[in-house]
Design an enzyme around this catalytic site. Structure first.
Site, mmCIF file in Angstrom:
data_model
loop_
_atom_site.group_PDB
_atom_site.id
_atom_site.type_symbol
_atom_site.label_atom_id
_atom_site.label_comp_id
_atom_site.label_asym_id
_atom_site.label_seq_id
_atom_site.Cartn_x
_atom_site.Cartn_y
_atom_site.Cartn_z
ATOM 1 N N LYS A 33 0.908 -1.366 0.063
ATOM 2 C CA LYS A 33 -0.200 -0.085 -0.068
ATOM 3 C C LYS A 33 1.039 1.270 -0.299
ATOM 4 O O LYS A 33 0.683 1.917 -0.873
ATOM 5 C CB LYS A 33 -0.823 -0.140 1.033
ATOM 6 C CG LYS A 33 -1.852 -0.697 1.324
ATOM 7 C CD LYS A 33 -3.069 -1.300 2.724
ATOM 8 C CE LYS A 33 -2.495 -1.283 4.076
ATOM 9 N NZ LYS A 33 -1.389 -2.553 4.062
ATOM 10 N N ARG A 108 -9.542 0.542 8.079
ATOM 11 C CA ARG A 108 -9.625 -0.463 8.535
ATOM 12 C C ARG A 108 -10.749 -1.045 9.487
ATOM 13 O O ARG A 108 -10.542 -2.617 10.126
ATOM 14 C CB ARG A 108 -7.792 -0.674 9.607
ATOM 15 C CG ARG A 108 -7.112 -1.059 8.955
ATOM 16 C CD ARG A 108 -5.708 -0.715 9.430
ATOM 17 N NE ARG A 108 -4.459 -1.047 9.747
ATOM 18 C CZ ARG A 108 -4.093 -0.904 9.027
ATOM 19 N NH1 ARG A 108 -3.370 0.287 8.597
ATOM 20 N NH2 ARG A 108 -2.329 -1.815 9.164
ATOM 21 N N ARG A 148 11.367 -6.098 5.853
ATOM 22 C CA ARG A 148 11.611 -4.757 5.643
ATOM 23 C C ARG A 148 12.848 -3.983 6.433
ATOM 24 O O ARG A 148 12.927 -4.370 7.205
ATOM 25 C CB ARG A 148 10.609 -3.843 5.598
ATOM 26 C CG ARG A 148 9.780 -2.311 5.118
ATOM 27 C CD ARG A 148 8.887 -1.638 5.581
ATOM 28 N NE ARG A 148 8.013 -2.294 6.677
ATOM 29 C CZ ARG A 148 6.819 -2.634 6.395
ATOM 30 N NH1 ARG A 148 6.296 -1.985 5.410
ATOM 31 N NH2 ARG A 148 5.993 -2.813 7.395
ATOM 32 N N ARG A 181 11.052 -1.712 11.510
ATOM 33 C CA ARG A 181 10.349 -1.232 12.793
ATOM 34 C C ARG A 181 9.521 -2.255 13.521
ATOM 35 O O ARG A 181 9.929 -3.815 13.352
ATOM 36 C CB ARG A 181 8.340 -1.360 11.183
ATOM 37 C CG ARG A 181 9.104 0.292 11.219
ATOM 38 C CD ARG A 181 6.999 0.201 9.709
ATOM 39 N NE ARG A 181 6.535 -0.340 9.877
ATOM 40 C CZ ARG A 181 4.933 -0.360 9.153
ATOM 41 N NH1 ARG A 181 4.824 0.085 8.001
ATOM 42 N NH2 ARG A 181 3.392 -1.068 9.779
ATOM 43 N N ARG A 192 -1.072 -8.885 13.462
ATOM 44 C CA ARG A 192 -1.027 -7.989 12.538
ATOM 45 C C ARG A 192 -2.406 -9.083 11.579
ATOM 46 O O ARG A 192 -3.712 -8.629 11.200
ATOM 47 C CB ARG A 192 -0.641 -7.039 11.782
ATOM 48 C CG ARG A 192 -0.244 -6.354 13.016
ATOM 49 C CD ARG A 192 1.828 -6.423 12.176
ATOM 50 N NE ARG A 192 1.832 -5.144 10.826
ATOM 51 C CZ ARG A 192 3.296 -4.909 10.291
ATOM 52 N NH1 ARG A 192 3.737 -5.092 10.738
ATOM 53 N NH2 ARG A 192 2.816 -4.608 9.288
HETATM 54 P P1 AP5 Z 1 5.104 -1.473 1.604
HETATM 55 O O1 AP5 Z 1 4.753 -0.688 0.310
HETATM 56 O O2 AP5 Z 1 5.452 -1.145 2.961
HETATM 57 O O3 AP5 Z 1 3.494 -2.420 2.764
HETATM 58 P P2 AP5 Z 1 2.268 -1.973 2.891
HETATM 59 O O4 AP5 Z 1 0.649 -2.505 2.601
HETATM 60 O O5 AP5 Z 1 2.077 -0.232 2.913
HETATM 61 O O6 AP5 Z 1 2.729 -2.536 4.623
HETATM 62 P P3 AP5 Z 1 2.730 -1.897 5.938
HETATM 63 O O7 AP5 Z 1 3.836 -2.919 6.896
HETATM 64 O O8 AP5 Z 1 2.875 0.038 6.272
HETATM 65 O O9 AP5 Z 1 1.142 -2.259 6.308
HETATM 66 P P4 AP5 Z 1 0.164 -2.116 7.615
HETATM 67 O O10 AP5 Z 1 -0.753 -1.827 7.445
HETATM 68 O O11 AP5 Z 1 0.177 -3.246 8.469
HETATM 69 O O12 AP5 Z 1 0.725 -1.433 8.307
HETATM 70 P P5 AP5 Z 1 0.518 0.745 8.974
HETATM 71 O O13 AP5 Z 1 1.653 0.987 9.318
HETATM 72 O O14 AP5 Z 1 -0.175 1.207 7.531
HETATM 73 O O15 AP5 Z 1 5.875 -2.899 0.939
HETATM 74 C C1 AP5 Z 1 5.929 -3.655 1.754
HETATM 75 C C2 AP5 Z 1 7.608 -3.905 1.715
HETATM 76 O O16 AP5 Z 1 7.291 -5.251 0.708
HETATM 77 C C3 AP5 Z 1 8.656 -3.073 1.973
HETATM 78 O O17 AP5 Z 1 9.407 -3.895 1.934
HETATM 79 C C4 AP5 Z 1 8.537 -2.763 0.080
HETATM 80 O O18 AP5 Z 1 10.379 -2.675 -0.771
HETATM 81 C C5 AP5 Z 1 8.171 -4.335 -0.361
HETATM 82 N N1 AP5 Z 1 7.422 -4.354 -1.266
HETATM 83 C C6 AP5 Z 1 6.875 -3.707 -1.568
HETATM 84 N N2 AP5 Z 1 5.706 -3.484 -2.850
HETATM 85 C C7 AP5 Z 1 7.094 -4.924 -3.579
HETATM 86 C C8 AP5 Z 1 6.591 -5.742 -5.106
HETATM 87 N N3 AP5 Z 1 5.417 -5.635 -5.838
HETATM 88 N N4 AP5 Z 1 7.652 -6.512 -4.773
HETATM 89 C C9 AP5 Z 1 8.235 -6.477 -4.078
HETATM 90 N N5 AP5 Z 1 8.221 -5.878 -2.825
HETATM 91 C C10 AP5 Z 1 7.563 -5.217 -2.475
HETATM 92 O O19 AP5 Z 1 0.642 0.085 10.170
HETATM 93 C C11 AP5 Z 1 1.174 0.124 11.333
HETATM 94 C C12 AP5 Z 1 -0.108 -0.229 12.945
HETATM 95 O O20 AP5 Z 1 -0.273 1.134 12.904
HETATM 96 C C13 AP5 Z 1 -1.212 -1.299 12.681
HETATM 97 O O21 AP5 Z 1 -0.577 -2.577 13.170
HETATM 98 C C14 AP5 Z 1 -1.514 -0.622 13.858
HETATM 99 O O22 AP5 Z 1 -1.614 -0.821 15.183
HETATM 100 C C15 AP5 Z 1 -1.986 0.639 13.588
HETATM 101 N N6 AP5 Z 1 -2.865 1.219 12.657
HETATM 102 C C16 AP5 Z 1 -2.453 1.962 11.590
HETATM 103 N N7 AP5 Z 1 -3.501 2.070 10.361
HETATM 104 C C17 AP5 Z 1 -4.774 2.344 11.507
HETATM 105 C C18 AP5 Z 1 -6.203 2.069 11.441
HETATM 106 N N8 AP5 Z 1 -6.842 2.844 10.203
HETATM 107 N N9 AP5 Z 1 -6.938 2.012 12.419
HETATM 108 C C19 AP5 Z 1 -6.809 1.015 13.318
HETATM 109 N N10 AP5 Z 1 -5.163 0.839 13.808
HETATM 110 C C20 AP5 Z 1 -4.120 1.154 12.520
#
Ligand code: AP5
Length: 238
Positions: A33, A108, A148, A181, A192
């Site tokens: 994402k 979410r 990552r 992270r 997660r």
């Molecule tokens: P990346 O692009 O970082 O993936 P992502 O989907 O953004 O992953 P996140 O881990 O950031 O998502 P998340 O939803 O768990 O975390 P968030 O920060 O929102 O890519 C991941 C890896 O893959 C990288 O190394 C990249 O280089 C690689 N990659 C990407 N595309 C690729 C491809 N095509 N081919 C090969 N490699 C690739 O949330 C974290 C925490 O915050 C949650 O657990 C929760 O506690 C809290 N939180 C956040 N939002 C909310 C909400 N709305 N409500 C409640 N709690 C929330």
């Protein structure tokens, strides 16, 4: 509100000539994402609003919100709807969101989706959301999360398995050591994924039923995924 033009995914009609409106990028942890959001920021000059990044910024600044969120995030659970909805509401008042924005990691829960739907309906003439769900297999997600690494200075993201830096654990761009992270361990990833299956998968169904929804294959090179995401948004806005 009508879209002013129906541009092509790759042509010269991109950027400021296209009004993207609100775009939701949906999908489990590590699906890409954030990576795809950055591509859309570059293509269409609209901001990425990542609730994960906003929460991590609060944690690193030691704000009251950050103190409340840190333990929850480190366990892989979701921060309360009330806190997150308010954080998004505050961000959406910024003028850079006028032509649209990319919501990455929000909504979410069904409660957050209901809040967002109601928020947008209350704004006269606002675009409805388009939602793009990115799909990747469980084992690939695990490699993406546990591999990552992030540059603490310029925030460039690497992956030791899939997109490694030239020198082990060092940023190619500025030589800064890479960091991990705190929620990118295998144990927290499993939690997660549990939160995703029980609380966020119903949100994907919510937007599938509403329409203006597309699924893309995230298990391809970044550029190929970007082409699918942009194509889906342009189609859904036409
Ligand atoms: P990346 O692009 O970082 O993936 P992502 O989907 O953004 O992953 P996140 O881990 O950031 O998502 P998340 O939803 O768990 O975390 P968030 O920060 O929102 O890519 C991941 C890896 O893959 C990288 O190394 C990249 O280089 C690689 N990659 C990407 N595309 C690729 C491809 N095509 N081919 C090969 N490699 C690739 O949330 C974290 C925490 O915050 C949650 O657990 C929760 O506690 C809290 N939180 C956040 N939002 C909310 C909400 N709305 N409500 C409640 N709690 C929330």
């Amino acid at each position: 509100m009508a879209v002013s033009a129906v541009p092509s995914a790759t042509g010269t009609h991109e950027g400021l000539k296209f009004t993207p409106g609100p775009i939701l990028l949906l999908g489990p942890p590590g699906v890409g994402k954030g990576t795809q959001a950055q591509e859309l920021v570059t293509a269409w000059s609209i901001p990425q609003i990542s609730t994960g990044d906003l929460l991590r910024s609060n944690v690193s600044r030691g704000t009251t919100l950050g103190k409340q969120a840190k333990e929850v995030m480190d366990r892989g659970e979701l921060v309360s709807d009330e806190l997150v909805n308010q954080m998004v509401a505050d961000r959406l008042t910024e003028p850079d969101t006028a032509r649209g924005y990319i919501l990455d990691g929000f909504p979410r829960t069904l409660n957050q989706a209901d809040w967002l739907d109601g928020y947008l309906v209350a704004i006269p003439g606002s675009f409805p959301v388009v939602a793009v769900s990115i799909e990747v297999s469980y084992n690939q997600l695990l490699r993406r999360i546990t591999g990552r690494r992030i540059c603490s200075l310029c925030k460039t993201s690497y992956n030791i398995y899939l997109q490694p830096p030239k020198v082990n654990e060092i940023c190619d761009l500025d030589g800064t050591p890479l960091t991990r992270r705190s929620d990118d361990t295998e144990e927290v990833f499993e939690e997660r994924m549990r939160a995703y299956s029980s609380l966020t998968a119903p949100v994907v169904e919510h937007y599938r039923v509403l329409g203006r929804f597309a699924e893309v294959n995230g298990e391809q090179p970044v550029d190929a995924v970007t082409a699918e995401v942009k194509g889906a948004v342009l189609r859904l806005r036409s």
